[in-house]
Design an enzyme around this catalytic site. Structure first.
Site, mmCIF file in Angstrom:
data_model
loop_
_atom_site.group_PDB
_atom_site.id
_atom_site.type_symbol
_atom_site.label_atom_id
_atom_site.label_comp_id
_atom_site.label_asym_id
_atom_site.label_seq_id
_atom_site.Cartn_x
_atom_site.Cartn_y
_atom_site.Cartn_z
ATOM 1 N N GLU A 125 -27.409 6.998 23.305
ATOM 2 C CA GLU A 125 -28.322 6.382 22.752
ATOM 3 C C GLU A 125 -28.107 5.035 21.985
ATOM 4 O OE1 GLU A 125 -31.463 6.467 22.202
ATOM 5 O OE2 GLU A 125 -32.225 7.710 20.489
ATOM 6 N N ASP A 126 -29.216 4.256 21.563
ATOM 7 C CA ASP A 126 -28.928 3.089 20.961
ATOM 8 C C ASP A 126 -28.621 3.351 19.614
ATOM 9 O OD1 ASP A 126 -31.668 3.919 20.644
ATOM 10 O OD2 ASP A 126 -32.443 1.903 21.253
ATOM 11 N N ASP A 133 -31.524 7.046 13.609
ATOM 12 C CA ASP A 133 -32.045 6.533 12.155
ATOM 13 C C ASP A 133 -32.267 7.510 11.421
ATOM 14 O OD1 ASP A 133 -33.324 5.064 10.316
ATOM 15 O OD2 ASP A 133 -35.046 4.341 11.633
ATOM 16 N N PHE A 145 -33.744 -3.526 10.282
ATOM 17 C CA PHE A 145 -34.184 -3.404 11.503
ATOM 18 C C PHE A 145 -33.478 -4.438 12.647
ATOM 19 C CE2 PHE A 145 -36.815 -3.928 15.248
ATOM 20 C CZ PHE A 145 -37.351 -2.685 15.322
ATOM 21 N N ARG A 205 -34.244 -7.827 24.246
ATOM 22 C CA ARG A 205 -33.374 -6.836 24.625
ATOM 23 C C ARG A 205 -32.316 -7.379 25.196
ATOM 24 N NH1 ARG A 205 -35.834 -1.688 24.495
ATOM 25 N NH2 ARG A 205 -37.899 -1.514 24.892
HETATM 26 P P1 5GP Z 1 -35.054 8.446 14.915
HETATM 27 O O1 5GP Z 1 -35.687 9.507 15.593
HETATM 28 O O2 5GP Z 1 -33.577 8.598 14.578
HETATM 29 O O3 5GP Z 1 -35.825 8.108 13.458
HETATM 30 O O4 5GP Z 1 -35.130 7.045 15.602
HETATM 31 C C1 5GP Z 1 -34.435 6.569 16.860
HETATM 32 C C2 5GP Z 1 -35.123 5.773 17.485
HETATM 33 O O5 5GP Z 1 -36.130 4.648 16.577
HETATM 34 C C3 5GP Z 1 -34.270 4.762 18.292
HETATM 35 O O6 5GP Z 1 -34.098 5.367 19.418
HETATM 36 C C4 5GP Z 1 -34.989 3.606 18.394
HETATM 37 O O7 5GP Z 1 -35.925 3.470 19.542
HETATM 38 C C5 5GP Z 1 -35.823 3.313 17.135
HETATM 39 N N1 5GP Z 1 -35.099 2.676 16.109
HETATM 40 C C6 5GP Z 1 -34.574 2.942 14.708
HETATM 41 N N2 5GP Z 1 -34.062 1.977 14.324
HETATM 42 C C7 5GP Z 1 -34.252 0.903 14.922
HETATM 43 C C8 5GP Z 1 -33.871 -0.370 14.554
HETATM 44 O O8 5GP Z 1 -33.292 -0.896 13.744
HETATM 45 N N3 5GP Z 1 -34.190 -1.377 15.894
HETATM 46 C C9 5GP Z 1 -34.955 -0.913 16.952
HETATM 47 N N4 5GP Z 1 -34.826 -1.816 18.045
HETATM 48 N N5 5GP Z 1 -35.193 0.332 16.976
HETATM 49 C C10 5GP Z 1 -34.823 1.315 16.199
#
Ligand code: 5GP
Length: 175
Positions: free
Chosen positions: A97-98, A101, A150, A163
């Protein structure tokens, strides 16, 4: 207008950390086969670099998930837009995963994968934002913990762009 992102994690720092994560995965699985599940689209660059550092027999598959919300915030529900094409029964799975959050995306995915009877499921995430983390998921292989900003680049987008940047950058409001 184009952003001028500020570098948060450089290309060199990324390469070093990704190498260390690849080494850790290699020694944890000791010659066993692993199925890498790359979470599209944001993890594609991290995943391809990480795979080059894993010295094990590997397979690769893809999933795409979306969480509904607006702009820079993630919201309450996760939808599977693309599922893997093979069974994970009795396999060693590494989800790549990237960024984690709130943790909702990984928590939802982990529950779904665990119900399919794998031998093991591990999570590799390039980034983690502890300040927003509500759904506690174990990140077995973590690249970097970051502040609540972000981020873009190295696979991560802002409205579909940026990207391709070779580093992780921060979008500064006002530029
Ligand atoms: P979560 O479900 O953990 O709240 O969110 C995860 C997803 O939110 C990540 O896979 C990504 O797609 C998006 N995301 C959360 N923070 C960021 C950020 O700082 N930058 C970007 N580009 N995507 C984010």
């Amino acid at each position: 207008m184009e952003f001028q992102p500020e570098v948060l994690i450089s290309e060199e720092e990324l390469a070093l950390r990704v190498k260390a994560l690849g080494n850790a995965i290699t020694s944890d699985f000791e010659n066993e086969e692993v199925l890498i599940i790359c979470i599209l689209k944001g993890a594609f660059m991290f995943c391809s670099d990480l795979m080059k550092e894993i010295n094990l027999p590997t397979r690769l598959d893809f999933m795409q998930l979306s969480s509904y919300g607006d702009g820079m915030k993630s919201s309450g529900s996760v939808k599977i837009d693309l599922d893997i094409s093979e069974s994970i029964k009795d396999k060693n799975v590494i989800v790549v995963e990237d960024i984690v959050d709130s943790g909702l995306t990984m928590k939802t995915l982990l529950e779904l994968l665990q119900a399919r009877g794998p031998k093991a499921v591990k999570i590799a995430s390039l980034l983690f934002k502890p300040s927003k983390n509500i759904h506690k998921v174990p990140i077995d292989y973590l690249g970097f913990e970051i502040e609540d900003k972000f981020v873009i680049g190295y696979g991560l987008d802002y409205a579909g762009r940026y990207r391709e940047l070779p580093y992780v950058g921060v979008v500064n409001a006002g530029n």
